[in-house]
Enzyme design. Structure first.
Site, short mmCIF file in Angstrom:
data_model
loop_
_atom_site.label_atom_id
_atom_site.label_comp_id
_atom_site.label_asym_id
_atom_site.label_seq_id
_atom_site.Cartn_x
_atom_site.Cartn_y
_atom_site.Cartn_z
N SER A 94 0.82 -1.20 0.00
CA SER A 94 0.00 0.00 0.00
C SER A 94 0.86 1.26 0.00
O SER A 94 1.90 1.33 0.67
CB SER A 94 -0.90 0.01 1.24
OG SER A 94 -1.56 1.24 1.39
N TYR A 137 -1.98 5.98 -5.11
CA TYR A 137 -3.13 6.89 -5.21
C TYR A 137 -2.62 8.13 -5.93
O TYR A 137 -1.52 8.61 -5.61
CB TYR A 137 -3.65 7.31 -3.84
CG TYR A 137 -4.46 6.27 -3.12
CD1 TYR A 137 -5.82 6.15 -3.35
CD2 TYR A 137 -3.87 5.44 -2.18
CE1 TYR A 137 -6.58 5.21 -2.67
CE2 TYR A 137 -4.62 4.49 -1.49
CZ TYR A 137 -5.97 4.38 -1.74
OH TYR A 137 -6.71 3.45 -1.07
N THR A 147 -5.10 2.84 -7.61
CA THR A 147 -6.45 2.72 -7.06
C THR A 147 -7.29 3.89 -7.54
O THR A 147 -6.93 5.05 -7.33
CB THR A 147 -6.42 2.66 -5.53
OG1 THR A 147 -5.78 1.43 -5.13
CG2 THR A 147 -7.82 2.69 -4.95
N LYS A 166 -7.09 -0.46 -10.16
CA LYS A 166 -7.83 -1.18 -9.12
C LYS A 166 -9.09 -0.39 -8.75
O LYS A 166 -9.01 0.79 -8.42
CB LYS A 166 -6.96 -1.37 -7.87
CG LYS A 166 -7.65 -2.12 -6.73
CD LYS A 166 -6.68 -2.31 -5.58
CE LYS A 166 -7.32 -3.08 -4.44
NZ LYS A 166 -8.39 -2.31 -3.77
N HIS A 174 -13.43 -1.82 -3.11
CA HIS A 174 -12.68 -1.32 -1.96
C HIS A 174 -13.14 -2.01 -0.67
O HIS A 174 -13.19 -1.41 0.40
CB HIS A 174 -12.86 0.20 -1.84
CG HIS A 174 -11.60 0.93 -1.45
ND1 HIS A 174 -10.73 1.46 -2.37
CD2 HIS A 174 -11.07 1.21 -0.24
CE1 HIS A 174 -9.73 2.04 -1.75
NE2 HIS A 174 -9.90 1.91 -0.45
#
Length: 357
Positions: free
Chosen positions: A111, A139, A165, A230, A254
């Protein structure tokens, strides 16, 4: 003489043990969903509702889990999903999760909100010959320079793909978190996040920095690594992603944490897989709790699956060993399900494994 530890027999047992270790605030953060948590519950229920259609008298050897993905063959179709703030659950944080994944031949998507620098994770596992894919999540937060710098760092460290994402430009309305407001400990580092900009953080401000298809085009043209998106649920978005040449799409809502009453991932997966039509890799996450769920996902068109909360449950109560045990259970159950459906390898899995609805 010490008694041997009795390990959980399934992922639900891991969840029960984990919750005994969590504060109400941490439990709400990691286990909660958006609003009434309808989508979060539907993710699990939809996999359970799909019947497998077993075949008999076909196998004389254990099934093989080797999986082709993005031009390489990996030991397993299972990857650990990108999940933030693992240091809130265990002091070894993402390093424990990465070691667990590597030991089981599973992949790891680190992440962007990890508490451990991406370079440390790569140093721990990138050279392990039996590991799965090592990918880094991004992100896009309105700062292209920061996004590209992180992409370059990941490539230089040895990551093989980037996962952008795209389904969470704003936080979902999370009732459980609002009932138990809390934040990760201040001592936890955020080595990949940009310094927060001063000024308003309202809806308009957040949406002004949200990613668009133009940002995907920009990143795709400059990325040093293959790019996956994603958070794809709609087949039209899947087709657009393929037209832009992305390496893959991940069917995800999510974990039910953003838009409640969005479709379950099991419902969306076959529609997205049909829209992609072999032009890119397709993966899926959300509610996978059994090896039979993984078999169903592969039968519906996924090339791999991402497992989220269950890995965190193992981590929370038993560190790297707990996370590894979760992955072991899933892979053992997958092999058993394949054997009982007469499937020798991953390539043999298709929609004929499912009873027509």
């Amino acid at each position: 003489m010490h008694a041997q530890r009795a390990w959980p027999v399934n992922l639900a047992d891991h969840e029960t043990l984990a919750r005994a270790h969590l504060t109400p605030e941490a439990d709400a953060y990691f286990n909660g969903g958006a609003a009434d948590e309808i989508t979060m519950a539907a993710n699990r229920q939809a996999w359970a509702a799909i019947p497998l259609w077993p075949r008999v008298l076909r196998l004389r050897a254990a099934p093989c889990l080797k999986t082709p993905l993005l031009g390489r063959t990996w030991p397993s179709p299972v990857l650990v999903a990108p999940m933030a703030q693992q240091g809130w659950l265990h002091p070894d944080a993402e390093r424990a999760t990465a070691l667990a994944a590597s030991a089981l031949g599973a992949g790891m998507v680190l992440s962007m909100q990890a508490n451990t620098p991406l370079e440390h994770i790569a140093q721990d596992v990138a050279q392990e010959p039996g590991r799965g894919p090592l990918w880094f999540q991004l992100y896009h937060l309105g700062n292209r320079g920061h996004t590209l710098a992180l992409a370059q760092r990941a490539a230089e460290a040895g990551y093989e793909a980037l996962v952008l994402t795209v389904d969470a430009p704003i936080h979902g309305v999370r009732d459980r978190e609002r009932r138990h407001p809390g934040h990760p400990p201040r001592a936890l580092a955020q080595p990949h996040m940009p310094t927060p900009a001063s000024g308003a953080e309202g809806l308009d401000a957040l949406l002004r920095q949200a990613a668009t298809w133009e940002d995907v085009v920009w990143l795709q043209s400059r990325s040093p690594l293959p790019l996956l998106l994603k958070g794809i649920l709609h087949p039209a978005d899947a087709r657009t992603a393929c037209e832009l040449g992305v390496a893959g799409v991940i069917v995800s809502n999510h974990g039910g944490r953003v838009l409640d009453t969005a479709p379950s991932t099991a419902t969306a997966l076959p529609l997205v897989a049909d829209a992609v039509a072999g032009r890119a890799a397709v993966l899926v996450d959300g509610g996978l709790r059994r090896g039979t769920d993984i078999l169903k996902a592969l039968a519906l068109g996924a090339h791999g699956v991402l497992v989220g909360r269950p890995v965190l449950h193992g981590l929370a109560h038993a560190g790297a060993q707990g996370a590894a045990h979760v992955l072991r259970l899933l892979q053992d159950e997958l092999m058993a399900a394949m054997a009982l459906c007469g499937l020798a390898d991953i390539a043999a899995i298709d929609r004929a494994c499912l009873q027509p609805q």
